[in-house]
Design a protein around this motif. Structure first.
Motif, PDB file in Angstrom:
ATOM      1  N   UNK A   1     -21.487  37.929  12.812  1.00  0.00           N
ATOM      2  CA  UNK A   1     -20.140  37.625  13.260  1.00  0.00           C
ATOM      3  C   UNK A   1     -19.190  37.763  12.079  1.00  0.00           C
ATOM      4  N   UNK A   2     -17.948  38.142  12.367  1.00  0.00           N
ATOM      5  CA  UNK A   2     -16.989  38.320  11.293  1.00  0.00           C
ATOM      6  C   UNK A   2     -16.829  37.024  10.508  1.00  0.00           C
ATOM      7  N   UNK A   3     -16.803  37.118   9.190  1.00  0.00           N
ATOM      8  CA  UNK A   3     -16.616  35.930   8.371  1.00  0.00           C
ATOM      9  C   UNK A   3     -17.920  35.371   7.856  1.00  0.00           C
ATOM     10  N   UNK A   4     -19.027  35.592   8.581  1.00  0.00           N
ATOM     11  CA  UNK A   4     -20.338  35.159   8.092  1.00  0.00           C
ATOM     12  C   UNK A   4     -20.683  35.894   6.806  1.00  0.00           C
ATOM     13  N   UNK A   5     -21.162  35.155   5.805  1.00  0.00           N
ATOM     14  CA  UNK A   5     -21.580  35.845   4.595  1.00  0.00           C
ATOM     15  C   UNK A   5     -22.971  36.417   4.844  1.00  0.00           C
ATOM     16  N   UNK A   6     -23.141  37.729   4.690  1.00  0.00           N
ATOM     17  CA  UNK A   6     -24.461  38.292   4.936  1.00  0.00           C
ATOM     18  C   UNK A   6     -25.441  37.849   3.840  1.00  0.00           C
ATOM     19  N   UNK A   7     -26.717  37.744   4.208  1.00  0.00           N
ATOM     20  CA  UNK A   7     -27.738  37.448   3.213  1.00  0.00           C
ATOM     21  C   UNK A   7     -27.890  38.649   2.290  1.00  0.00           C
ATOM     22  N   UNK A   8     -27.882  39.824   2.901  1.00  0.00           N
ATOM     23  CA  UNK A   8     -28.000  41.052   2.116  1.00  0.00           C
ATOM     24  C   UNK A   8     -26.993  42.053   2.665  1.00  0.00           C
ATOM     25  N   UNK A   9     -26.241  42.691   1.784  1.00  0.00           N
ATOM     26  CA  UNK A   9     -25.308  43.710   2.216  1.00  0.00           C
ATOM     27  C   UNK A   9     -25.423  44.915   1.296  1.00  0.00           C
TER      28      UNK A   9
ATOM     29  N   UNK B   1     -38.574  55.328   1.003  1.00  0.00           N
ATOM     30  CA  UNK B   1     -37.720  54.452   0.210  1.00  0.00           C
ATOM     31  C   UNK B   1     -37.697  53.009   0.672  1.00  0.00           C
ATOM     32  N   UNK B   2     -38.568  52.644   1.629  1.00  0.00           N
ATOM     33  CA  UNK B   2     -38.506  51.263   2.139  1.00  0.00           C
ATOM     34  C   UNK B   2     -38.882  50.254   1.062  1.00  0.00           C
ATOM     35  N   UNK B   3     -39.927  50.576   0.289  1.00  0.00           N
ATOM     36  CA  UNK B   3     -40.303  49.665  -0.794  1.00  0.00           C
ATOM     37  C   UNK B   3     -39.251  49.680  -1.900  1.00  0.00           C
ATOM     38  N   UNK B   4     -38.698  50.861  -2.179  1.00  0.00           N
ATOM     39  CA  UNK B   4     -37.654  50.951  -3.208  1.00  0.00           C
ATOM     40  C   UNK B   4     -36.454  50.094  -2.833  1.00  0.00           C
ATOM     41  N   UNK B   5     -36.086  50.125  -1.532  1.00  0.00           N
ATOM     42  CA  UNK B   5     -34.950  49.318  -1.079  1.00  0.00           C
ATOM     43  C   UNK B   5     -35.242  47.833  -1.287  1.00  0.00           C
ATOM     44  N   UNK B   6     -36.472  47.435  -0.940  1.00  0.00           N
ATOM     45  CA  UNK B   6     -36.852  46.026  -1.106  1.00  0.00           C
ATOM     46  C   UNK B   6     -36.816  45.637  -2.584  1.00  0.00           C
ATOM     47  N   UNK B   7     -37.319  46.541  -3.427  1.00  0.00           N
ATOM     48  CA  UNK B   7     -37.328  46.265  -4.868  1.00  0.00           C
ATOM     49  C   UNK B   7     -35.915  46.221  -5.437  1.00  0.00           C
ATOM     50  N   UNK B   8     -35.010  47.025  -4.848  1.00  0.00           N
ATOM     51  CA  UNK B   8     -33.621  46.988  -5.307  1.00  0.00           C
ATOM     52  C   UNK B   8     -32.982  45.650  -4.928  1.00  0.00           C
ATOM     53  N   UNK B   9     -33.325  45.160  -3.734  1.00  0.00           N
ATOM     54  CA  UNK B   9     -32.801  43.851  -3.321  1.00  0.00           C
ATOM     55  C   UNK B   9     -33.303  42.769  -4.285  1.00  0.00           C
TER      56      UNK B   9
ATOM     57  N   UNK C   1     -25.931  54.070  -7.430  1.00  0.00           N
ATOM     58  CA  UNK C   1     -24.611  54.195  -6.834  1.00  0.00           C
ATOM     59  C   UNK C   1     -24.456  53.246  -5.662  1.00  0.00           C
ATOM     60  N   UNK C   2     -23.213  52.923  -5.282  1.00  0.00           N
ATOM     61  CA  UNK C   2     -22.960  52.030  -4.167  1.00  0.00           C
ATOM     62  C   UNK C   2     -23.041  50.570  -4.589  1.00  0.00           C
ATOM     63  N   UNK C   3     -22.822  49.674  -3.626  1.00  0.00           N
ATOM     64  CA  UNK C   3     -22.891  48.256  -3.955  1.00  0.00           C
ATOM     65  C   UNK C   3     -23.962  47.575  -3.108  1.00  0.00           C
ATOM     66  N   UNK C   4     -24.657  46.677  -3.752  1.00  0.00           N
ATOM     67  CA  UNK C   4     -25.709  45.922  -3.094  1.00  0.00           C
ATOM     68  C   UNK C   4     -25.509  44.466  -3.472  1.00  0.00           C
ATOM     69  N   UNK C   5     -25.375  43.605  -2.482  1.00  0.00           N
ATOM     70  CA  UNK C   5     -25.233  42.182  -2.793  1.00  0.00           C
ATOM     71  C   UNK C   5     -26.283  41.377  -2.051  1.00  0.00           C
ATOM     72  N   UNK C   6     -26.705  40.285  -2.697  1.00  0.00           N
ATOM     73  CA  UNK C   6     -27.651  39.351  -2.094  1.00  0.00           C
ATOM     74  C   UNK C   6     -26.993  37.982  -2.157  1.00  0.00           C
TER      75      UNK C   6
ATOM     76  N   UNK D   1     -27.827  41.552  -7.151  1.00  0.00           N
ATOM     77  CA  UNK D   1     -29.250  41.193  -7.073  1.00  0.00           C
ATOM     78  C   UNK D   1     -29.738  40.448  -8.322  1.00  0.00           C
ATOM     79  N   UNK D   2     -29.242  40.848  -9.506  1.00  0.00           N
ATOM     80  CA  UNK D   2     -29.675  40.172 -10.732  1.00  0.00           C
ATOM     81  C   UNK D   2     -29.268  38.703 -10.726  1.00  0.00           C
ATOM     82  N   UNK D   3     -28.020  38.461 -10.347  1.00  0.00           N
ATOM     83  CA  UNK D   3     -27.547  37.069 -10.295  1.00  0.00           C
ATOM     84  C   UNK D   3     -28.313  36.290  -9.231  1.00  0.00           C
ATOM     85  N   UNK D   4     -28.552  36.958  -8.099  1.00  0.00           N
ATOM     86  CA  UNK D   4     -29.272  36.286  -7.016  1.00  0.00           C
ATOM     87  C   UNK D   4     -30.669  35.881  -7.485  1.00  0.00           C
TER      88      UNK D   4
END
Lengths: 329, 278
Positions: B18-26, B66-74, B82-87, B92-95
């Motif tokens: 829903x709009x406004x919800x902070x995603x766990x992973x984006x 790339x499924x494992x790579x994506x998980x490892x990036x998270x 490239x691009x942005x990834x947030x947890x 991801x490092x801060x998370x």
């Protein structure tokens, strides 16, 4: 999961009945057989080895030497001389300065110098063994500490990995055993005598196997185990203490056994030129005066020391790995 | 949210939340290229994804997608080029430093020199939990994976399935709200796997964690997930994101229902399509 944990199953079958049955089932019989074979070979070897000396003393033993001329005998082969002088055979095992002393002669000498001589008497082997053992132990501890520290440095620092390892390997190409007496003499001339110079040579020989084994051991955790600690944001120190060091234990003990034996060799060689105390000095004195029995008994005591050291490390290894739940199973 | 009977279609990047919800992973336009001796390998290309808190997301695809790579990036074990990834809204490092996730690997990877309880204590020791709190936490997670009686056993005394459950307990011990699982049951036999899948679902229901689950088994992905991310190789990319219409309560025999078969069919179609244009 319905499957229960696998417990230690008690060893099948009851205890063996009678000493003999246990001896036959275990390792006792094979070991005794091999020892008996070695002794038989040894006694047999005494015949050709000592025949020249014994025939030279023919008068004293009450038989006539064949041929009578000493010069002629010198040029003859041992087996030929045995064939010509069967009367000499019973005397080859009791010569005073034999080329090859018989086992019982060595045994009697060890008994006399170990059991019948006070431990602090320089004529006894316990005194010399202690001198050698203390230098060996000190050298071994220095070598072990140095080896472990170098290995930790090599694993954590790429510059050390590239720079120290070649030097460690190069250090072992120096024939330290050949130049050890010189090292001792040089160190003595700058006032360094006693335990330390010998211990340094022992350390020089024993650090290398420890470095090699520990580098392998510290690198034994796989990528997954290292990744796991990264997900915990573990510090390098935590990785070392909680993963790398425990994982390296089996490697460490194997290297320590090699290092301990090398340490003993280094110490004995270091003792050769001192002319004073220690099994090495005893070996050299024996060879100066043709005291083969003394040489052999010193050799056996040295072998016993090596076995003692390796056995002690094995005991520590067993206790450590058992505590870690990694004992042989 | 999951009571619809139709399989919803979402363009990737706009799935759920829903709009406004902070995603766990984006993830927005995430690219990841490995430099290798044979030239660059495009492991992830333009990956867009939103995972809401409490989701159970499966990543499925053939090897090299790339499924494992994506998980490892998270998990900040790899870093996007490239691009942005947030947890949890941060990098991801801060998370990771904030202990946002627990990671379960394909192999249990328990330390052989530690007991099961000792293995679970490992993250707690490293993260500096007080000693008094450790015991309570260990008891709690051991009960959660039903291994309470095995606390004092060594890993080699346990079966493969039990070892993997212990490794899940280890990942749960420090209260991360995201659980990242990289083919955790891949090396186990089918019977054990079914059992563990069932247990994982009940654990997920009780703990309300967000779970990211890498697998190459279609039934496993469909059975477990609220959201299935279908991926294709060369370059690794997301080809379909499926919101599962299955209810949250899932007995094992749900796998014979038409809804289940419909979702599985769509996953299979997605994998096939990815293969054709890949």
């Amino acid at each position: 999961m319905a499957d229960a944990a696998l417990g230690h199953a008690p060893r099948a079958g009851g205890a063996g009945t009678g000493l003999l049955r246990r001896a036959l089932a275990g390792t006792t019989l094979p070991v005794l057989t091999v020892i008996a074979a070695i002794l038989a070979l040894w006694y047999a070897a005494c015949i050709p080895m000592n025949i020249h000396g014994t025939v030279n003393m023919a008068r004293a033993h009450g038989f006539e030497a064949v041929p009578a001329s000493r010069g002629e005998r010198r040029n003859m082969g041992a087996f030929e001389l045995v064939a010509l002088n069967p009367a000499a055979i019973p005397h080859v095992w009791s010569a005073e300065k034999p080329r090859l002393p018989a086992p019982h002669q060595v045994g009697a000498e060890i008994w006399r110098t170990v059991a019948l001589t006070a431990p602090n008497d320089p004529r006894g082997l316990i005194y010399h063994a202690w001198v050698t053992l203390s230098a060996t132990a000190l050298g071994f501890l220095i070598g072990m500490g140095l080896g472990i520290l170098l290995a930790i440095g090599i694993v954590h620092n790429r510059a050390m990995d590239l720079s120290v390892m070649p030097w460690a390997i190069a250090s072992q190409t120096i024939p330290i055993l050949a130049i050890a007496p010189m090292v001792i003499v040089v160190l003595a001339s700058v006032g360094l005598t006693g335990l330390l110079p010998k211990a340094l040579i022992a350390a020089y020989l024993s650090f290398f196997p420890v470095v090699v084994g520990m580098v392998k051991g510290l690198r034994s955790p796989d990528a997954m185990q290292l990744d796991l600690l990264r997900t915990y944001s573990a510090s390098p120190m935590q990785v070392l203490l909680r993963l790398r060091l425990p994982a390296s234990m089996p490697y460490l003990f194997t290297s320590l056994k090699i290092g301990a034996a090398a340490s003993l060799v280094g110490t004995i060689v270091g003792e050769l030129p001192t002319g004073g105390a220690g099994l090495g000095a005893r070996l050299l004195a024996g060879s100066y005066f043709g005291q083969t029995i003394q040489i052999w008994s010193a050799l056996f005591v040295a072998a016993f020391l090596a076995a003692l050291l390796v056995g002690a490390i094995g005991a520590v290894q067993g206790a450590t790995l058992r505590r870690m739940g990694m004992a042989a199973r | 949210m999951h009571n619809g009977t139709n399989v919803h279609t979402h363009e990737h990047g706009h799935a759920l939340g829903a709009a406004g919800d902070r995603p766990a992973i984006a993830a927005a336009g995430v690219n990841l290229t490995f430099e290798t001796a044979d030239g660059p390998v495009h492991a992830l290309k333009d990956v867009n994804l939103r995972v809401a808190p409490g989701d159970f997301v499966s990543f499925i695809g053939p090897s090299g997608c790339g499924k494992t790579t994506l998980l490892r990036a998270i998990a900040a074990l790899e870093h996007p080029t490239g691009g942005t990834l947030t947890v949890n809204g941060v990098s991801p490092d801060e998370a990771r430093r904030a202990r946002a996730y627990g990671y379960v690997f394909q192999a249990a990877g328990l330390y052989p020199w530690r007991t099961i309880a000792g293995n679970i204590r490992l993250p707690l020791e490293i993260m500096g939990y007080p000693r008094s709190e450790m015991a309570a936490r260990i008891d709690k997670v051991l009960a959660l994976v039903e291994l309470s009686e095995f606390a004092k056993k060594y890993p080699w005394q346990l079966s493969g399935g039990m070892q993997q459950r212990a490794s899940i307990a280890r990942a749960l011990a420090f209260d991360a709200d995201i659980l990242l699982m990289d083919e955790p049951f891949g090396a186990l036999d089918e019977i054990v796997r079914d059992r563990l899948n069932e247990e994982l679902l009940s654990l997920w229901a009780r703990t309300e964690k967000t779970i990211c689950f890498v697998t190459h088994s279609i039934p496993e992905a469909v059975y477990l997930s609220t959201k299935i991310v279908v991926m294709s190789p060369r370059p690794g990319r997301i080809t379909d994101v499926i919101e599962s219409p299955l209810p949250k309560e899932r007995p094992l025999d749900i796998r014979d229902t038409p809804e289940f078969i419909a979702v599985a069919h769509r996953v299979r179609e997605g994998l096939k399509a990815g293969h054709l244009d890949g």
